[in-house]
Design a protein around this motif. Structure first.
Motif, PDB file in Angstrom:
ATOM      1  N   GLU A  59       0.815  -1.214   0.000  1.00 22.63           N
ATOM      2  CA  GLU A  59       0.000   0.000   0.000  1.00 22.63           C
ATOM      3  C   GLU A  59       0.849   1.265   0.000  1.00 22.63           C
ATOM      4  N   ASP A  60       1.977   1.223   0.713  1.00 12.37           N
ATOM      5  CA  ASP A  60       2.777   2.434   0.858  1.00 12.37           C
ATOM      6  C   ASP A  60       4.223   2.063   1.180  1.00 12.37           C
ATOM      7  N   ILE A  61       5.131   2.928   0.778  1.00  9.77           N
ATOM      8  CA  ILE A  61       6.544   2.789   1.134  1.00  9.77           C
ATOM      9  C   ILE A  61       6.987   4.117   1.741  1.00  9.77           C
ATOM     10  N   HIS A  62       7.539   4.053   2.928  1.00 12.14           N
ATOM     11  CA  HIS A  62       8.077   5.237   3.604  1.00 12.14           C
ATOM     12  C   HIS A  62       9.579   5.001   3.783  1.00 12.14           C
ATOM     13  N   VAL A  63      10.386   6.006   3.481  1.00  9.17           N
ATOM     14  CA  VAL A  63      11.839   5.875   3.616  1.00  9.17           C
ATOM     15  C   VAL A  63      12.340   6.917   4.610  1.00  9.17           C
ATOM     16  N   ARG A  64      13.064   6.460   5.635  1.00  7.20           N
ATOM     17  CA  ARG A  64      13.735   7.376   6.565  1.00  7.20           C
ATOM     18  C   ARG A  64      15.235   7.239   6.322  1.00  7.20           C
ATOM     19  N   ALA A  65      15.899   8.345   6.132  1.00  7.16           N
ATOM     20  CA  ALA A  65      17.342   8.323   5.888  1.00  7.16           C
ATOM     21  C   ALA A  65      18.065   8.938   7.086  1.00  7.16           C
ATOM     22  N   ASP A  66      18.929   8.158   7.703  1.00  5.46           N
ATOM     23  CA  ASP A  66      19.775   8.638   8.790  1.00  5.46           C
ATOM     24  C   ASP A  66      21.167   8.868   8.213  1.00  5.46           C
ATOM     25  N   ILE A  67      21.701  10.049   8.452  1.00  6.68           N
ATOM     26  CA  ILE A  67      22.941  10.485   7.802  1.00  6.68           C
ATOM     27  C   ILE A  67      24.049  10.618   8.828  1.00  6.68           C
ATOM     28  N   THR A  68      25.231  10.155   8.465  1.00  8.40           N
ATOM     29  CA  THR A  68      26.434  10.379   9.268  1.00  8.40           C
ATOM     30  C   THR A  68      27.353  11.277   8.452  1.00  8.40           C
ATOM     31  N   ARG A  69      27.693  12.430   9.047  1.00 13.73           N
ATOM     32  CA  ARG A  69      28.604  13.360   8.379  1.00 13.73           C
ATOM     33  C   ARG A  69      29.896  13.465   9.173  1.00 13.73           C
ATOM     34  N   ASN A  70      30.974  13.821   8.503  1.00 13.29           N
ATOM     35  CA  ASN A  70      32.284  13.932   9.137  1.00 13.29           C
ATOM     36  C   ASN A  70      32.396  15.289   9.822  1.00 13.29           C
ATOM     37  N   PRO A  71      32.354  15.332  11.157  1.00 16.04           N
ATOM     38  CA  PRO A  71      32.423  16.627  11.856  1.00 16.04           C
ATOM     39  C   PRO A  71      33.808  17.263  11.797  1.00 16.04           C
ATOM     40  N   GLU A  72      34.827  16.477  11.449  1.00 15.67           N
ATOM     41  CA  GLU A  72      36.191  16.993  11.447  1.00 15.67           C
ATOM     42  C   GLU A  72      36.652  17.442  10.074  1.00 15.67           C
ATOM     43  N   GLY A  73      35.956  17.036   9.041  1.00 16.12           N
ATOM     44  CA  GLY A  73      36.356  17.381   7.681  1.00 16.12           C
ATOM     45  C   GLY A  73      35.477  18.487   7.133  1.00 16.12           C
ATOM     46  N   ALA A  74      35.058  18.320   5.903  1.00 21.89           N
ATOM     47  CA  ALA A  74      34.218  19.306   5.222  1.00 21.89           C
ATOM     48  C   ALA A  74      32.732  18.984   5.416  1.00 21.89           C
ATOM     49  N   GLN A  75      32.413  18.264   6.508  1.00 23.04           N
ATOM     50  CA  GLN A  75      31.042  17.840   6.777  1.00 23.04           C
ATOM     51  C   GLN A  75      30.526  16.902   5.685  1.00 23.04           C
ATOM     52  N   GLU A  76      31.448  16.205   5.005  1.00 21.95           N
ATOM     53  CA  GLU A  76      31.036  15.296   3.940  1.00 21.95           C
ATOM     54  C   GLU A  76      30.208  14.149   4.517  1.00 21.95           C
ATOM     55  N   ILE A  77      29.336  13.618   3.691  1.00 25.18           N
ATOM     56  CA  ILE A  77      28.498  12.498   4.099  1.00 25.18           C
ATOM     57  C   ILE A  77      29.347  11.239   4.061  1.00 25.18           C
TER      58      ILE A  77
END
Length: 126
Positions: A59-77
């Protein structure tokens, strides 16, 4: 695609309309949001097609995306974990796991970043 510089970011116009992009969330979508959205929505769309081809009703698809970014670099994913909630689906967990494998291999956005961003998935049937 063409991008025009504005006072607080950039703008592009595509078939659907205009898109405001800025490093400041007050003025537009942030670049990392667009990247994560592309990966999550591409995955969700491919999963939908895979389920339909396998004749697995849902009936439905829900997507939750949890992101980890580099706090020490350029905030890259560094990593994106997508959790799919599939509602109204009467099938086995093994069939969904195999469907997600096919999804991962056929999502152009996941394939584009697979060597630089760790992409993982989980799911639940509702």
């Amino acid at each position: 695609m063409e991008f025009t510089m504005k006072e607080n970011g950039f703008e592009t116009t595509v078939e659907y309309g205009s898109l405001q992009i800025s490093g400041n969330a007050e003025y537009g979508f942030r670049p990392y949001q667009l990247l994560v959205s592309s990966i999550a929505v591409c995955s969700g769309g491919v999963l939908r097609k895979v389920l339909e081809k396998k004749r697995i009703p849902y009936e439905d698809i829900h997507v939750r995306a949890d992101i980890t970014r580099n706090p020490e670099g350029a905030q890259e994913i560094q990593a994106i974990h997508m959790h799919f909630t599939i509602s109204g689906c009467d099938t086995t967990e093994q069939k969904i796991e195999k469907s997600l494998e096919v999804t991962r291999k056929n999502c152009s956005m996941v394939q584009s970043v697979k060597d630089s961003i760790n992409i993982t998935e989980s799911f639940e049937l509702n």
